[in-house]
Every structure is written in C-alpha cells, then in structure tokens.
Enzyme design. Structure first.
Site, mmCIF file in Angstrom:
data_model
loop_
_atom_site.group_PDB
_atom_site.id
_atom_site.type_symbol
_atom_site.label_atom_id
_atom_site.label_comp_id
_atom_site.label_asym_id
_atom_site.label_seq_id
_atom_site.Cartn_x
_atom_site.Cartn_y
_atom_site.Cartn_z
ATOM 1 N N SER A 1 0.446 -1.258 -0.307
ATOM 2 C CA SER A 1 0.188 -0.337 0.341
ATOM 3 C C SER A 1 0.958 1.241 0.190
ATOM 4 O O SER A 1 -0.063 2.557 -0.203
ATOM 5 C CB SER A 1 -1.207 0.259 1.278
ATOM 6 O OG SER A 1 -1.785 -0.719 0.974
ATOM 7 N N THR A 2 2.260 1.028 0.205
ATOM 8 C CA THR A 2 3.118 2.391 0.142
ATOM 9 C C THR A 2 2.139 2.912 -1.513
ATOM 10 O O THR A 2 2.918 4.480 -1.582
ATOM 11 C CB THR A 2 4.732 2.026 0.203
ATOM 12 O OG1 THR A 2 4.776 1.508 1.729
ATOM 13 C CG2 THR A 2 5.219 2.951 0.342
#
Length: 388
Positions: free
Chosen positions: A72-73
């Site tokens: 999710s970065t």
C-alpha cells in the site's frame, strides 16, 4: 559484526548516523532479511542504505537497484496521479465521481465525491460478492463490480480502509479523465521525467531485480479464527476478498496485473523521491510536479475517526487526508502531526514532512504481521527525527 548481521552498503551523512544505526539494528534485533532505506532533506539524499538478502534462501544479496513490491505504499503515487489532474483543472475533487464515470452512480452512489475516493470515505472498502485473485487481475470486471455495488456505509461520513479497492476506484477516475491506467499515467507524467525507479506492477524484463517477499509468522488456525470472528463484515471484505500475501505477490500473474493499491514495485530511493514531491511542496530534484497549493491540498484532513476497517488494530483514532495518512497525535510519521505518508502491508513506508523538508522511503522483503507502524519503520523514523 556477527556473521548473522549482513553488511550494510551505501552512504550516510555524518549527521544521520542514527539512521544507519537503526537500520543495522533492524537486522540484528528485528529479524530483517533484506531491506533498503533512503532519506532526503530539501531534495538532497542524506542517507541511502541497503543490505541483507533478496531471497529467503540467502542466495541473492540485496543490491543497490533491487526492487520489491511495496504493497500500500503504492497508494501515495496513485493519489498523486489524481492530484496532478486536479492541478491541471481536468479533475474536480468536489465533483461527483459519476461526472467522470457515469456507471458509478448505481446503487445510490450518485452523490459520492472524488474526494471520498481519495480519503477512503466512499463506503466501498471491499466487494460484497466473492472476488478471486484471477478476477482482481481483470481491471474491467473489478471496476464494473465496484460501480454496481451498494456502499457499506453512508459515503463521506466515516473512513474505512479501502485496502485493494482504492487503486481501482481512484485509478478508474484517472483513466476516465486521462485515457491512461494509473501506472502508465504515473510513468508518463512523473517517474519517467524524474527518472524514478518505480512501476505499478512489474515489467517482465525487470523480474531479475525483484526481491522475493517472505511471509510473516502465520497464526494457528484457532488464532486466525479468533481474529476473523472479531472483524466486522466490511473489514472481512476489505482484507480477505480476495486474500493476497507474499506467495501471491511473488507470482508472475500478480506482477503482470495493474493493482494500484498494492503492487507498486520500487527501490527505497524511488519511494523517497515520490514522497519527496510531497515533502518538497510539489517539487523534487528541481522539477515541479504539483503546484504548491495542490501539494498542500494532499494533506487536507478529512476528519478523524476510528477507521471502520482498521479500527480494531489501533488504540486511537486516525485521520486520512486526500490520499495519505496524517501523522496526527499518535506520531505514525514522526512528531510533526501534519507530516504524512503511507505504510505498506508487512512493513514498507513512505514519509513526507514539508515543515522539515524531509522524505523517507523504507522497503523490505521479510513481511511483519502489521498493516501499519511496523517496529522497523518506527525505529528508522525515530532515528531520523533524532538527527534533525
């Protein structure tokens, strides 16, 4: 240094030796396998470190240009795509999504705004019907199902982490406005011109540079049952429909797909550069990507609350801005409550602090059990701020 602690490579300015010490300690004390961390101050790289192994078998050293899936970065760069379009007057964050994506108005969603997508407030945290990984790899099918579904809660009233759906929702708006999927748009407008080593998905020709993700410790069946029994239906949908972990993310199918919430691949240097755009108030490396006003809008808080998906995992309320999480009183991204960033499942993170002019990118391949605030990340951030 013991034989169990790999040599750390790269450079680190004398002022930031605490960051190097924390990075080395992650290998010694926190079971790091392979990792990299990069810190920039006012756009200048002050620490760029890597070490360990790119695979579980310890046959491939982590190199300067090793890539890894950052989960999710990836959401920060995807949000950036939408903000670039808004900055150019092509996308109105306060317009209904259906202005750009007419099919989205189904099932009572005609008043859902673009800003609700960016801030995890659209009520579409997970699909209601079973959705397999193979179906997730099908962009058209996934966005059609999202457009047709009824929200889990009244959009705009609360945040609930859109773990996988976020990238399809924001990404489809980017596609409707620009004609490009977010990965291609990001490459054309940002990573290509800036020379940033980051892609949504992974081109097959780069597979040899990719690190192997390694699973976090697996809970027993009874422990897993106890955890799942505590999750609300919306949290189960967001986090387990479909289930994706290290094994799936190592597959050619995952790497070939466009999953803009979860399959960005890059180096720590690339993550620090992308989040450095936010830290530099829209500019990085002498190139302006966003106006100062647009960059500031990215961290416009949308209201603090107990997240409907992740709330059980936090002892505090959290606040999502327009694509990134605010550090807030809990200090997830350092002591400045207006610093902001995004974590990736298992440990990675990107951080931006415009007041300090600082960005940080941290990537690794041994996944911890945390969705956010992994102890390795926290140690690096504490070390960074101790040096400022």
């Amino acid at each position: 240094m013991s034989e169990h602690v790999p040599q750390v490579h790269g450079h680190c300015d004398a002022r930031f030796t605490a960051v190097r010490a924390a990075f080395e300690e992650n290998f010694r004390e926190r079971d790091e396998l392979g990792a990299a961390v990069t810190v920039t101050v006012d756009g200048v790289t002050v620490a760029d470190l890597w070490g360990g192994w790119a695979d579980a078998a310890h046959t491939r050293p982590w190199e300067r240009d090793t890539l890894v899936n950052v989960w999710s970065t990836t959401k920060g760069p995807v949000a950036l795509c939408a903000h670039v379009l808004a900055d150019r007057g092509l996308l109105d964050l306060d317009a209904p999504v259906a202005v750009y994506w007419p099919e989205f108005a189904a099932a009572g969603k005609e008043k859902v705004l673009v800003r609700h997508l960016l801030s995890h407030r659209a009520g579409l945290a997970g699909l209601r019907e079973p959705h397999s990984l193979e179906q997730l790899y099908d962009w058209e099918l996934t966005v059609a199902r999202l457009a047709a579904m009824e929200p889990w809660w009244e959009p705009g009233t609360r945040s609930g982490y859109h773990a996988l759906t976020y990238g399809f929702l924001v990404g489809e708006v980017v596609r409707r406005v620009s004609g490009l999927l977010p990965g291609a748009f990001l490459e054309r407008e940002v990573t290509g011109p800036l020379g940033v080593d980051f892609t949504v998905g992974l081109p097959e020709k780069e597979a040899g540079r990719a690190a192997e993700l390694v699973h976090p410790p697996v809970a027993s069946a009874s422990e897993q049952a106890a955890i799942f029994s505590q999750l609300a239906p919306v949290a189960l949908a967001a986090l387990t429909n479909p289930v994706a972990g290290a094994a799936e993310a190592n597959s050619p199918q995952w790497r070939a797909a466009e999953i803009p919430a979860a399959n960005g691949h890059g180096t720590a240097r690339a993550v620090a550069a992308l989040y450095g755009i936010f830290a530099g108030r829209g500019s990085f490396g002498g190139r302006r990507v966003l106006s100062v006003e647009a960059a500031e809008r990215m961290r416009e808080g949308q209201g603090s609350c107990r997240d409907l998906v992740l709330g059980a995992g936090f002892a505090h309320d959290t606040e999502v801005a327009l694509g990134l999480w605010l550090s807030g009183p809990n200090g997830s991204y350092g002591p400045n409550p207006r610093a902001f960033g995004h974590d990736g499942f298992g440990g990675s993170c990107g951080l931006a602090d415009p007041e300090a002019g600082v960005s940080l990118g941290y990537v690794m391949n041994r996944m911890g059990p945390h969705i956010a605030d992994d102890p390795r990340k926290t140690a690096l951030i504490e070390a960074l701020y101790s040096a400022l």
